[in-house]
Scaffold this active site. Sequence first.
Site, mmCIF file in Angstrom:
data_model
loop_
_atom_site.group_PDB
_atom_site.id
_atom_site.type_symbol
_atom_site.label_atom_id
_atom_site.label_comp_id
_atom_site.label_asym_id
_atom_site.label_seq_id
_atom_site.Cartn_x
_atom_site.Cartn_y
_atom_site.Cartn_z
ATOM 1 N N ARG A 116 29.526 -40.525 34.886
ATOM 2 C CA ARG A 116 28.953 -41.030 36.144
ATOM 3 C C ARG A 116 29.774 -42.218 36.616
ATOM 4 O O ARG A 116 29.851 -43.238 35.921
ATOM 5 C CB ARG A 116 27.490 -41.450 35.923
ATOM 6 N N ARG A 125 26.118 -45.468 28.325
ATOM 7 C CA ARG A 125 26.131 -44.092 28.842
ATOM 8 C C ARG A 125 27.444 -43.802 29.558
ATOM 9 O O ARG A 125 27.954 -42.682 29.498
ATOM 10 C CB ARG A 125 24.959 -43.875 29.802
ATOM 11 N N LYS A 170 13.929 -43.838 33.618
ATOM 12 C CA LYS A 170 13.166 -42.963 34.521
ATOM 13 C C LYS A 170 13.485 -41.493 34.251
ATOM 14 O O LYS A 170 12.585 -40.663 34.133
ATOM 15 C CB LYS A 170 13.467 -43.301 35.996
ATOM 16 N N ARG A 228 25.964 -54.560 40.181
ATOM 17 C CA ARG A 228 25.615 -54.445 41.597
ATOM 18 C C ARG A 228 24.371 -53.573 41.754
ATOM 19 O O ARG A 228 23.485 -53.869 42.550
ATOM 20 C CB ARG A 228 26.780 -53.878 42.402
ATOM 21 N N ARG A 276 12.798 -46.092 47.141
ATOM 22 C CA ARG A 276 13.615 -47.235 46.720
ATOM 23 C C ARG A 276 13.628 -48.341 47.765
ATOM 24 O O ARG A 276 14.278 -49.373 47.548
ATOM 25 C CB ARG A 276 15.051 -46.744 46.544
HETATM 26 P P1 AP5 Z 1 17.865 -42.995 32.121
HETATM 27 O O1 AP5 Z 1 16.675 -42.265 31.633
HETATM 28 O O2 AP5 Z 1 18.975 -42.232 32.698
HETATM 29 O O3 AP5 Z 1 17.411 -44.153 33.125
HETATM 30 P P2 AP5 Z 1 17.209 -44.117 34.685
HETATM 31 O O4 AP5 Z 1 16.162 -45.132 34.962
HETATM 32 O O5 AP5 Z 1 16.979 -42.722 35.135
HETATM 33 O O6 AP5 Z 1 18.620 -44.675 35.131
HETATM 34 P P3 AP5 Z 1 19.647 -44.166 36.230
HETATM 35 O O7 AP5 Z 1 20.985 -44.664 35.848
HETATM 36 O O8 AP5 Z 1 19.473 -42.738 36.529
HETATM 37 O O9 AP5 Z 1 19.107 -45.052 37.397
HETATM 38 P P4 AP5 Z 1 19.483 -45.186 38.828
HETATM 39 O O10 AP5 Z 1 18.157 -45.512 39.401
HETATM 40 O O11 AP5 Z 1 20.547 -46.182 39.088
HETATM 41 O O12 AP5 Z 1 20.158 -43.810 39.244
HETATM 42 P P5 AP5 Z 1 19.803 -42.733 40.308
HETATM 43 O O13 AP5 Z 1 20.393 -41.494 39.837
HETATM 44 O O14 AP5 Z 1 18.368 -42.778 40.651
HETATM 45 O O15 AP5 Z 1 18.371 -43.907 30.906
HETATM 46 C C1 AP5 Z 1 19.535 -44.685 31.009
HETATM 47 C C2 AP5 Z 1 20.245 -44.712 29.653
HETATM 48 O O16 AP5 Z 1 19.434 -45.397 28.722
HETATM 49 C C3 AP5 Z 1 20.469 -43.317 29.057
HETATM 50 O O17 AP5 Z 1 21.691 -43.289 28.398
HETATM 51 C C4 AP5 Z 1 19.291 -43.142 28.096
HETATM 52 O O18 AP5 Z 1 19.612 -42.297 27.029
HETATM 53 C C5 AP5 Z 1 19.067 -44.573 27.636
HETATM 54 N N1 AP5 Z 1 17.657 -44.850 27.316
HETATM 55 C C6 AP5 Z 1 16.545 -44.369 27.952
HETATM 56 N N2 AP5 Z 1 15.428 -44.861 27.391
HETATM 57 C C7 AP5 Z 1 15.830 -45.680 26.373
HETATM 58 C C8 AP5 Z 1 15.128 -46.483 25.422
HETATM 59 N N3 AP5 Z 1 13.783 -46.551 25.400
HETATM 60 N N4 AP5 Z 1 15.867 -47.197 24.542
HETATM 61 C C9 AP5 Z 1 17.237 -47.138 24.560
HETATM 62 N N5 AP5 Z 1 17.952 -46.375 25.427
HETATM 63 C C10 AP5 Z 1 17.258 -45.670 26.340
HETATM 64 O O19 AP5 Z 1 20.609 -43.257 41.585
HETATM 65 C C11 AP5 Z 1 22.013 -43.275 41.631
HETATM 66 C C12 AP5 Z 1 22.483 -43.696 43.008
HETATM 67 O O20 AP5 Z 1 22.063 -42.717 43.985
HETATM 68 C C13 AP5 Z 1 21.921 -45.026 43.551
HETATM 69 O O21 AP5 Z 1 22.679 -46.127 43.096
HETATM 70 C C14 AP5 Z 1 22.039 -44.796 45.059
HETATM 71 O O22 AP5 Z 1 23.357 -44.974 45.490
HETATM 72 C C15 AP5 Z 1 21.682 -43.326 45.205
HETATM 73 N N6 AP5 Z 1 20.244 -43.109 45.405
HETATM 74 C C16 AP5 Z 1 19.405 -42.397 44.582
HETATM 75 N N7 AP5 Z 1 18.162 -42.401 45.063
HETATM 76 C C17 AP5 Z 1 18.196 -43.125 46.214
HETATM 77 C C18 AP5 Z 1 17.198 -43.511 47.163
HETATM 78 N N8 AP5 Z 1 15.920 -43.148 47.004
HETATM 79 N N9 AP5 Z 1 17.589 -44.259 48.219
HETATM 80 C C19 AP5 Z 1 18.881 -44.610 48.403
HETATM 81 N N10 AP5 Z 1 19.865 -44.309 47.529
HETATM 82 C C20 AP5 Z 1 19.532 -43.558 46.448
HETATM 83 MG MG MG Z 2 17.992 -41.432 36.507
#
Ligand code: AP5
Ligand code: MG
Length: 195
Positions: free
Chosen positions: A134, A128, A14, A145, A89
Amino acid sequence: MLNLVLFGPPGAGKGTQSEKLIQKYNLVHLSTGDLLRSQIAAGTELGMRAKQLMDQGLLVPDEVVIGMIDYKLRENQEAAGFIFDGFPRTVPQAQALDQLLAQYNTQITTMIALVVDDAELIRRLLKRGETSGRPDDRDETTARRRVSVYNSETAPVADYYNQQQKYIAVDGIGEIGEIFELICQNIETAVTKTA
Ligand code: AP5
Ligand code: MG
């Protein structure tokens, strides 16, 4: 306005695809994960409370993230559109987003869901974690999880948009540029349909 929900499990890409989409379509990127991490970095009370949950791979309460999005929408009223990354989410978050956007006489154009299998997600997150710092990427238990929280609490959000005929699934495995092209083709189809 072009308002996109970029949806998918942790590690689906994403953030990676958002970076490219905001440039192409001149959108404001709203990632609740990034917003929460900047609260943590600033040492705010909200950040400290969120960190305890995030480090365990659990969701923060709906009202916290809805409040952040409300604030950002108000702050960016001149925007050409938004890309929502990691939000909504839960179904209550999706309902709140519809209500917030209605206040500005706009709505979600389409949801693009990146589809990636669990084994690949865990591989990406742990890889990553070797360099990102992170805390939620560091160990396999936390990464798993996050994926399981996605499957139980977040996956139903796809049905919510499907009922509005706004759900589009895109294969999230493969070369980043090719996935980007697929996303853009789907956005353009959705825009033509709603025009
Ligand atoms: P990346 O692009 O970072 O993927 P992502 O989908 O953004 O993954 P995140 O780890 O950011 O997801 P997340 O949803 O858990 O985190 P968030 O910050 O939203 O890519 C991931 C890796 O893969 C990178 O190393 C990239 O280089 C690689 N990659 C990308 N594309 C690729 C490809 N095609 N091939 C190979 N490799 C590739 O949330 C974190 C925490 O915040 C949550 O757990 C929760 O506690 C809280 N939170 C955030 N939003 C909410 C919400 N709305 N409600 C409640 N809690 C929330
Ligand atoms: Mg992300």
